[in-house]
Enzyme design. Structure first.
Site, short mmCIF file in Angstrom:
data_model
loop_
_atom_site.label_atom_id
_atom_site.label_comp_id
_atom_site.label_asym_id
_atom_site.label_seq_id
_atom_site.Cartn_x
_atom_site.Cartn_y
_atom_site.Cartn_z
N LEU A 16 -8.41 -15.25 6.06
CA LEU A 16 -9.07 -16.52 6.40
C LEU A 16 -8.48 -17.12 7.68
CD1 LEU A 16 -9.32 -18.21 2.88
CD2 LEU A 16 -11.05 -16.89 4.09
N LYS A 66 5.17 -5.98 9.51
CA LYS A 66 6.07 -7.09 9.84
C LYS A 66 7.49 -6.63 10.17
CE LYS A 66 3.61 -10.65 7.31
NZ LYS A 66 3.64 -11.64 6.22
N ASP A 102 6.34 -17.56 8.14
CA ASP A 102 6.15 -17.51 6.67
C ASP A 102 7.22 -18.33 5.96
OD1 ASP A 102 3.88 -15.90 6.63
OD2 ASP A 102 5.03 -14.03 6.51
N GLY A 126 8.22 -7.86 -5.54
CA GLY A 126 7.91 -7.20 -4.26
C GLY A 126 9.06 -7.40 -3.30
N ALA A 127 9.15 -6.50 -2.31
CA ALA A 127 10.28 -6.56 -1.38
C ALA A 127 9.85 -6.25 0.05
CB ALA A 127 11.35 -5.57 -1.83
N LEU A 208 1.21 -15.31 -3.53
CA LEU A 208 1.01 -15.42 -2.08
C LEU A 208 -0.42 -15.04 -1.69
CD1 LEU A 208 4.29 -14.06 -0.44
CD2 LEU A 208 3.83 -16.26 -1.51
N TYR A 210 -4.37 -15.30 -1.51
CA TYR A 210 -5.32 -16.43 -1.54
C TYR A 210 -6.76 -15.97 -1.67
CZ TYR A 210 -5.35 -15.21 3.42
OH TYR A 210 -5.41 -14.54 4.61
P1 NAP Z 1 4.14 -5.52 2.64
O1 NAP Z 1 5.16 -5.73 3.71
O2 NAP Z 1 3.27 -4.32 2.70
O3 NAP Z 1 4.93 -5.54 1.25
C1 NAP Z 1 4.27 -5.36 0.04
C2 NAP Z 1 5.28 -5.21 -1.08
O4 NAP Z 1 4.55 -5.02 -2.29
C3 NAP Z 1 6.20 -4.00 -0.92
O5 NAP Z 1 7.45 -4.31 -1.48
C4 NAP Z 1 5.47 -2.95 -1.78
O6 NAP Z 1 6.32 -1.94 -2.28
C5 NAP Z 1 5.01 -3.83 -2.92
N1 NAP Z 1 3.93 -3.20 -3.66
C6 NAP Z 1 2.70 -2.85 -3.19
N2 NAP Z 1 1.96 -2.29 -4.18
C7 NAP Z 1 2.77 -2.27 -5.28
C8 NAP Z 1 2.59 -1.82 -6.62
N3 NAP Z 1 1.44 -1.29 -7.02
N4 NAP Z 1 3.62 -1.97 -7.49
C9 NAP Z 1 4.79 -2.54 -7.08
N5 NAP Z 1 5.02 -2.98 -5.84
C10 NAP Z 1 4.01 -2.86 -4.95
O7 NAP Z 1 3.14 -6.76 2.57
P2 NAP Z 1 3.47 -8.30 2.87
O8 NAP Z 1 3.18 -8.61 4.27
O9 NAP Z 1 4.83 -8.57 2.33
O10 NAP Z 1 2.34 -9.05 2.00
C11 NAP Z 1 2.39 -9.07 0.60
C12 NAP Z 1 1.29 -10.00 0.07
O11 NAP Z 1 1.55 -11.34 0.47
C13 NAP Z 1 -0.11 -9.67 0.61
O12 NAP Z 1 -1.06 -9.87 -0.41
C14 NAP Z 1 -0.30 -10.68 1.73
O13 NAP Z 1 -1.68 -10.97 1.99
C15 NAP Z 1 0.39 -11.89 1.12
N6 NAP Z 1 0.87 -12.86 2.11
C16 NAP Z 1 0.36 -14.13 2.07
C17 NAP Z 1 0.80 -15.09 2.98
C18 NAP Z 1 0.25 -16.48 2.92
O14 NAP Z 1 0.39 -17.23 3.90
N7 NAP Z 1 -0.34 -16.89 1.82
C19 NAP Z 1 1.77 -14.76 3.93
C20 NAP Z 1 2.26 -13.46 3.95
C21 NAP Z 1 1.81 -12.53 3.03
P3 NAP Z 1 6.60 -0.60 -1.41
O15 NAP Z 1 7.47 -1.03 -0.26
O16 NAP Z 1 7.24 0.31 -2.37
O17 NAP Z 1 5.24 -0.12 -0.93
#
Ligand code: NAP
Length: 266
Positions: A16, A66, A102, A126-127, A208, A210
């Site tokens: 969005l 990131k 963030d 998550g990490a 996180l 939306y």
């Molecule tokens: P990212 O860097 O790809 O990290 C995703 C994390 O989720 C990693 O630790 C990944 O593990 C884990 N993961 C993914 N699928 C999994 C599963 N099936 N089981 C267990 N762990 C799983 O992504 P990100 O940038 O951190 O974003 C994460 C989420 O936050 C997204 O939905 C994003 O849209 C949201 N977000 C929202 C905002 C906001 O302003 N609202 C801001 C930032 C992010 P692995 O490393 O093992 O793959």
């Protein structure tokens, strides 16, 4: 020349951010445009070169780039360095600077909920990049943070616990954050919270995600009598901080919030 900002990630179609930032540009009469820049790992180098061109003010960065940004940019802000992830790139002359908005976005959204996390147990699922920002933000607020990751070797810097231990989360936990994409559109039936495990009643479920506005994780928490919040407020506040870095203008928060509530009207 119309100034441009883009969202670098994969996938990005759910975002969005274009509606929010384009509404802000319009409200201020600023000749700017926010566009989606779907980018795979292989395309990252070319994308970075693209935004060095004159018309670009910078970019946002999302899944899964990131952390990789730390190695691609000319300079990294101290907070982004500590977090280990960049979500905002700002072009200053011919140099690309990395920031992490963030952290402030999550803190401001959390403060709005009225929850007190100082000295309280909090859990982050998550990490990845967002989780690292959330952990940094929570530690700054004095919280006791536990992180759960499916690959603990990759998440050593966060001292993550194995994913299978989510069902042992302390019942006194005040906040549980979903920082994974599990449950994000279109896989809306998925949740990081295990089936059959009671959600701690006194914990706030902070997703996180939306899109959708109410995830299965949030529904599970509400069914247990707990409160929940989605990622819209965090999106708003991290976006406002990024907008100010790109333009030097005060972000029109009310306009940006309205754009998120009525995305189809923009
Ligand atoms: P990212 O860097 O790809 O990290 C995703 C994390 O989720 C990693 O630790 C990944 O593990 C884990 N993961 C993914 N699928 C999994 C599963 N099936 N089981 C267990 N762990 C799983 O992504 P990100 O940038 O951190 O974003 C994460 C989420 O936050 C997204 O939905 C994003 O849209 C949201 N977000 C929202 C905002 C906001 O302003 N609202 C801001 C930032 C992010 P692995 O490393 O093992 O793959």
């Amino acid at each position: 020349m119309t100034k441009k900002v883009g969202l670098i990630g994969w996938p990005v179609e759910h975002s969005l951010s274009p509606q929010m930032h384009n509404a802000a540009f319009k409200a201020l009469g600023f000749d700017g445009e926010y566009v989606l820049l779907p980018t795979t790992n292989d395309q990252l180098k070319d994308r970075i070169e693209q935004i060095r061109a004159d018309e670009w003010l910078g970019a946002n960065v999302t899944i899964t780039h990131k952390a990789a940004m730390l190695t691609w940019l000319n300079e990294i802000d101290r907070a982004a360095q500590s977090v280990g992830a960049v979500n905002t790139i700002v072009k200053q002359r011919d140099r690309l600077m990395g920031y992490n908005t963030d952290v402030i976005g999550f803190q401001q959204a959390l403060i709005e909920t009225g929850i007190e996390v100082k000295d309280q147990p909090c859990a982050v699922l998550g990490a990845g990049g967002a989780a690292q920002a959330v952990v940094y933000a929570l530690k700054q607020l004095g919280a006791q943070v536990s992180v759960y990751a499916r690959d603990v070797t990759k998440a050593q810097s966060l001292e993550a616990k194995p994913w299978c231990e989510i069902d042992r989360i302390n019942s006194a936990t005040v906040l549980i954050v979903n920082a994974t994409p599990i449950g994000m559109w279109p896989a809306v039936d998925a949740s990081p919270w295990p089936n059959g495990v009671p959600f701690p009643t006194n914990a706030l479920a902070f997703d996180l995600i939306y899109n959708p506005g109410r995830t299965r994780f949030m529904a599970q928490a509400e069914q247990a009598g707990a409160r929940s919040i989605n990622g819209l407020a965090m999106l708003l506040y991290q976006g406002a901080a990024a907008f100010e870095l790109w333009t030097g203008c005060t972000a029109p928060l009310a306009v940006m919030r309205a754009a998120l509530s009525n995305p189809t009207e923009q």
